[in-house]
Design an enzyme around this catalytic site. Sequence first.
Site, PDB file in Angstrom:
ATOM      1  N   THR A  81      90.872 -65.451 -25.830  1.00  0.00           N
ATOM      2  CA  THR A  81      92.090 -65.509 -26.128  1.00  0.00           C
ATOM      3  C   THR A  81      92.987 -66.464 -25.383  1.00  0.00           C
ATOM      4  OG1 THR A  81      94.406 -64.082 -26.268  1.00  0.00           O
ATOM      5  CG2 THR A  81      92.430 -63.255 -24.603  1.00  0.00           C
ATOM      6  N   ASP A  82      94.105 -66.990 -25.968  1.00  0.00           N
ATOM      7  CA  ASP A  82      95.102 -67.645 -25.150  1.00  0.00           C
ATOM      8  C   ASP A  82      95.876 -66.980 -23.968  1.00  0.00           C
ATOM      9  OD1 ASP A  82      96.812 -66.389 -26.904  1.00  0.00           O
ATOM     10  OD2 ASP A  82      97.802 -68.047 -27.442  1.00  0.00           O
ATOM     11  N   GLU A  83      95.873 -65.599 -24.147  1.00  0.00           N
ATOM     12  CA  GLU A  83      96.417 -64.872 -23.061  1.00  0.00           C
ATOM     13  C   GLU A  83      96.016 -65.005 -21.881  1.00  0.00           C
ATOM     14  OE1 GLU A  83      97.575 -60.841 -24.720  1.00  0.00           O
ATOM     15  OE2 GLU A  83      97.471 -61.814 -27.058  1.00  0.00           O
TER      16      GLU A  83
ATOM     17  N   TYR B 107      94.731 -56.354 -20.410  1.00  0.00           N
ATOM     18  CA  TYR B 107      93.912 -56.919 -21.613  1.00  0.00           C
ATOM     19  C   TYR B 107      93.610 -58.382 -21.268  1.00  0.00           C
ATOM     20  CZ  TYR B 107      92.981 -59.644 -25.725  1.00  0.00           C
ATOM     21  OH  TYR B 107      92.286 -60.445 -26.664  1.00  0.00           O
TER      22      TYR B 107
ATOM     23  N   LYS C  30      89.925 -59.991 -20.118  1.00  0.00           N
ATOM     24  CA  LYS C  30      89.423 -61.108 -20.743  1.00  0.00           C
ATOM     25  C   LYS C  30      89.085 -62.287 -19.992  1.00  0.00           C
ATOM     26  CE  LYS C  30      88.542 -61.723 -24.913  1.00  0.00           C
ATOM     27  NZ  LYS C  30      87.375 -61.306 -25.564  1.00  0.00           N
TER      28      LYS C  30
HETATM   29  P1  NAD Z   1      89.173 -55.528 -32.725  1.00  0.00           P
HETATM   30  O1  NAD Z   1      89.737 -54.515 -32.042  1.00  0.00           O
HETATM   31  O2  NAD Z   1      89.902 -55.389 -34.088  1.00  0.00           O
HETATM   32  O3  NAD Z   1      87.701 -55.446 -32.926  1.00  0.00           O
HETATM   33  C1  NAD Z   1      87.019 -54.976 -31.904  1.00  0.00           C
HETATM   34  C2  NAD Z   1      85.610 -54.711 -32.343  1.00  0.00           C
HETATM   35  O4  NAD Z   1      84.690 -54.643 -31.382  1.00  0.00           O
HETATM   36  C3  NAD Z   1      85.646 -53.286 -33.242  1.00  0.00           C
HETATM   37  O5  NAD Z   1      84.590 -53.459 -34.360  1.00  0.00           O
HETATM   38  C4  NAD Z   1      85.058 -52.416 -32.059  1.00  0.00           C
HETATM   39  O6  NAD Z   1      84.414 -51.287 -32.696  1.00  0.00           O
HETATM   40  C5  NAD Z   1      83.938 -53.212 -31.336  1.00  0.00           C
HETATM   41  N1  NAD Z   1      83.901 -52.866 -29.982  1.00  0.00           N
HETATM   42  C6  NAD Z   1      84.885 -52.202 -29.103  1.00  0.00           C
HETATM   43  N2  NAD Z   1      84.226 -52.022 -27.999  1.00  0.00           N
HETATM   44  C7  NAD Z   1      83.112 -51.991 -28.097  1.00  0.00           C
HETATM   45  C8  NAD Z   1      81.741 -51.769 -27.052  1.00  0.00           C
HETATM   46  N3  NAD Z   1      81.807 -51.217 -25.882  1.00  0.00           N
HETATM   47  N4  NAD Z   1      80.503 -52.144 -27.854  1.00  0.00           N
HETATM   48  C9  NAD Z   1      80.209 -52.506 -29.070  1.00  0.00           C
HETATM   49  N5  NAD Z   1      81.390 -52.891 -30.035  1.00  0.00           N
HETATM   50  C10 NAD Z   1      82.493 -52.575 -29.213  1.00  0.00           C
HETATM   51  O7  NAD Z   1      89.241 -57.177 -32.239  1.00  0.00           O
HETATM   52  P2  NAD Z   1      89.712 -58.457 -33.078  1.00  0.00           P
HETATM   53  O8  NAD Z   1      91.204 -58.635 -33.191  1.00  0.00           O
HETATM   54  O9  NAD Z   1      88.727 -58.673 -34.190  1.00  0.00           O
HETATM   55  O10 NAD Z   1      89.270 -59.448 -31.642  1.00  0.00           O
HETATM   56  C11 NAD Z   1      87.808 -59.816 -31.532  1.00  0.00           C
HETATM   57  C12 NAD Z   1      87.770 -60.747 -30.413  1.00  0.00           C
HETATM   58  O11 NAD Z   1      88.823 -61.830 -30.777  1.00  0.00           O
HETATM   59  C13 NAD Z   1      88.222 -59.909 -28.983  1.00  0.00           C
HETATM   60  O12 NAD Z   1      87.352 -60.611 -28.158  1.00  0.00           O
HETATM   61  C14 NAD Z   1      89.641 -60.579 -28.867  1.00  0.00           C
HETATM   62  O13 NAD Z   1      89.753 -60.614 -27.395  1.00  0.00           O
HETATM   63  C15 NAD Z   1      89.593 -62.170 -29.466  1.00  0.00           C
HETATM   64  N6  NAD Z   1      90.892 -62.582 -30.001  1.00  0.00           N
HETATM   65  C16 NAD Z   1      91.563 -61.771 -30.673  1.00  0.00           C
HETATM   66  C17 NAD Z   1      92.849 -62.458 -31.148  1.00  0.00           C
HETATM   67  C18 NAD Z   1      93.596 -61.754 -32.196  1.00  0.00           C
HETATM   68  O14 NAD Z   1      94.702 -62.175 -32.529  1.00  0.00           O
HETATM   69  N7  NAD Z   1      93.367 -60.371 -32.681  1.00  0.00           N
HETATM   70  C19 NAD Z   1      93.127 -63.750 -30.864  1.00  0.00           C
HETATM   71  C20 NAD Z   1      92.501 -64.276 -29.922  1.00  0.00           C
HETATM   72  C21 NAD Z   1      91.202 -63.731 -29.281  1.00  0.00           C
HETATM   73  P1  TYD Z   2     100.485 -57.953 -30.836  1.00  0.00           P
HETATM   74  O1  TYD Z   2     100.357 -58.101 -32.303  1.00  0.00           O
HETATM   75  O2  TYD Z   2     100.316 -56.813 -30.282  1.00  0.00           O
HETATM   76  O3  TYD Z   2      99.688 -59.128 -30.256  1.00  0.00           O
HETATM   77  P2  TYD Z   2     100.024 -59.908 -28.768  1.00  0.00           P
HETATM   78  O4  TYD Z   2     100.487 -58.910 -27.973  1.00  0.00           O
HETATM   79  O5  TYD Z   2      98.390 -59.802 -28.209  1.00  0.00           O
HETATM   80  O6  TYD Z   2     100.590 -61.165 -29.080  1.00  0.00           O
HETATM   81  O7  TYD Z   2     102.120 -58.455 -30.628  1.00  0.00           O
HETATM   82  C1  TYD Z   2     102.568 -59.613 -31.122  1.00  0.00           C
HETATM   83  C2  TYD Z   2     103.871 -59.670 -30.608  1.00  0.00           C
HETATM   84  O8  TYD Z   2     104.841 -58.882 -31.464  1.00  0.00           O
HETATM   85  C3  TYD Z   2     104.476 -59.251 -29.059  1.00  0.00           C
HETATM   86  O9  TYD Z   2     105.550 -60.068 -28.610  1.00  0.00           O
HETATM   87  C4  TYD Z   2     104.781 -57.757 -28.999  1.00  0.00           C
HETATM   88  C5  TYD Z   2     105.481 -57.639 -30.342  1.00  0.00           C
HETATM   89  N1  TYD Z   2     105.411 -56.488 -31.146  1.00  0.00           N
HETATM   90  C6  TYD Z   2     106.658 -55.878 -31.436  1.00  0.00           C
HETATM   91  O10 TYD Z   2     107.815 -56.538 -31.290  1.00  0.00           O
HETATM   92  N2  TYD Z   2     106.437 -54.578 -32.230  1.00  0.00           N
HETATM   93  C7  TYD Z   2     105.373 -53.923 -32.278  1.00  0.00           C
HETATM   94  O11 TYD Z   2     105.277 -52.908 -32.930  1.00  0.00           O
HETATM   95  C8  TYD Z   2     103.959 -54.659 -32.036  1.00  0.00           C
HETATM   96  C9  TYD Z   2     102.804 -53.957 -32.377  1.00  0.00           C
HETATM   97  C10 TYD Z   2     104.033 -55.784 -31.365  1.00  0.00           C
END
Ligand code: NAD
Ligand code: TYD
Length: 357
Positions: free
Chosen positions: A137-139, A162, A166
């Site tokens: 992630t960019d975070e 988080y 990561k």
């Molecule tokens: P998500 O939370 O929707 O899904 C996570 C999946 O991992 C689930 O299916 C869960 O059951 C599985 N999981 C969790 N713990 C586990 C374990 N111990 N063993 C096996 N499986 C396990 O997450 P997502 O949003 O699909 O994100 C996927 C990846 O992309 C993550 O690594 C996250 O850091 C990265 N990412 C997400 C975003 C975003 O905006 N969602 C952006 C950048 C990077």
């Molecule tokens: P989120 O979707 O949790 O992603 P991330 O924190 O990983 O960027 O949140 C996106 C942005 O929205 C973040 O600045 C927090 C804000 N947010 C709210 O204002 N209200 C909400 O209920 C949630 C879930 C997030």
Amino acid sequence: MRNFNNIIVTGGSGFIGANFIRHILSDTDFAGRIINVDKLTYAGNPENLQDVVGGIDESRYVFSRTDICDYDAIDSLFAKYNVDCVIHFAAESHVDRSIHGPGEFVRTNINGTFTLLEAARKYWADNKETLFHHVSTDEVFGSLGETGYFFEDTPYDPRSPYSASKASSDHLVQAYHHTYGLNITMSNCTNNYGPYQFPEKLIPVMVLNILAGKDLPIYGDGQNIRDWLYVIDHNTAIWDIVTKGRIGETYNIGGENEWTNLDLVNSLCEIMAELTGKDNKDFYKKLITYVKDRLGHDRRYAINCDKIKGELGWKQSVTFAEGLKETLKWYLENDEWIENIKSGSYLEWMDKNYETR
Ligand code: NAD
Ligand code: TYD
């Protein structure tokens, strides 16, 4: 161009992983097998893939309910399926949850990645070509002020449990490349949106609350900025990296699409009004409610993704307006998916996170 026969996808039942498997099996010429390794936590949902993998045979798709922290189970999956690529999505992924309970983030994101790397290291001894792609992630880069961008070589500065977990996993992946010579690639991506996203993240929380006529909770002043990317575009980028990217390299992936949370939620309200046939485009905006800010809330994320564009020819395929409209339509058409999600664990989370704000 690299070709693979057996790809382990960890976390393939979550939001991005499920969209990835769907994309690879349906929209690319990949002819091998996906082994989906997922523990099925609250965020993992087999329904996310049911229509694609329902009738498919074991030569194309296998599911293993496995915790990535279980070394023996991972070790035997490598051997059993002759794995030539790992794409590692599995993680605890929600910042707010990491604030309430960081332990699970350390366990899965750090120890889980370490366990996968250890199993991979053993397997690598006789399978030097196998590729390990780590999805990040960019975070990990921290929080930006009003200007500037994250580049691949921006120093890490994670600020939530988080992002710290990561960042730690990213360092381990790099260390296994430099120390043991494992074939790795890595990607750091901005906020994703699209179908099948669990309703704890901003966009699906707002969509479900709009549909239920509930408050739309904006943390703090609503001026925090995120860079949004359609999930399909994240997945085409990952596929480009694993098939064409340079070994040992990290690629930033972004939407080049920055929005304040408040502007985004206003926009969601307008699109929903249009899709649900409300004459007044401001109909849902009255639900917007300011709530207590997130602890340590990062102000702005923004990625420079010139490297992947220049080297691999990747680019975003949809505008934000198009992607949001498709996403909101998907949520409107999939009320059964939403109903099934609304389990005890979802309701418990909504109570815990929002009651205290
Ligand atoms: P998500 O939370 O929707 O899904 C996570 C999946 O991992 C689930 O299916 C869960 O059951 C599985 N999981 C969790 N713990 C586990 C374990 N111990 N063993 C096996 N499986 C396990 O997450 P997502 O949003 O699909 O994100 C996927 C990846 O992309 C993550 O690594 C996250 O850091 C990265 N990412 C997400 C975003 C975003 O905006 N969602 C952006 C950048 C990077
Ligand atoms: P989120 O979707 O949790 O992603 P991330 O924190 O990983 O960027 O949140 C996106 C942005 O929205 C973040 O600045 C927090 C804000 N947010 C709210 O204002 N209200 C909400 O209920 C949630 C879930 C997030």
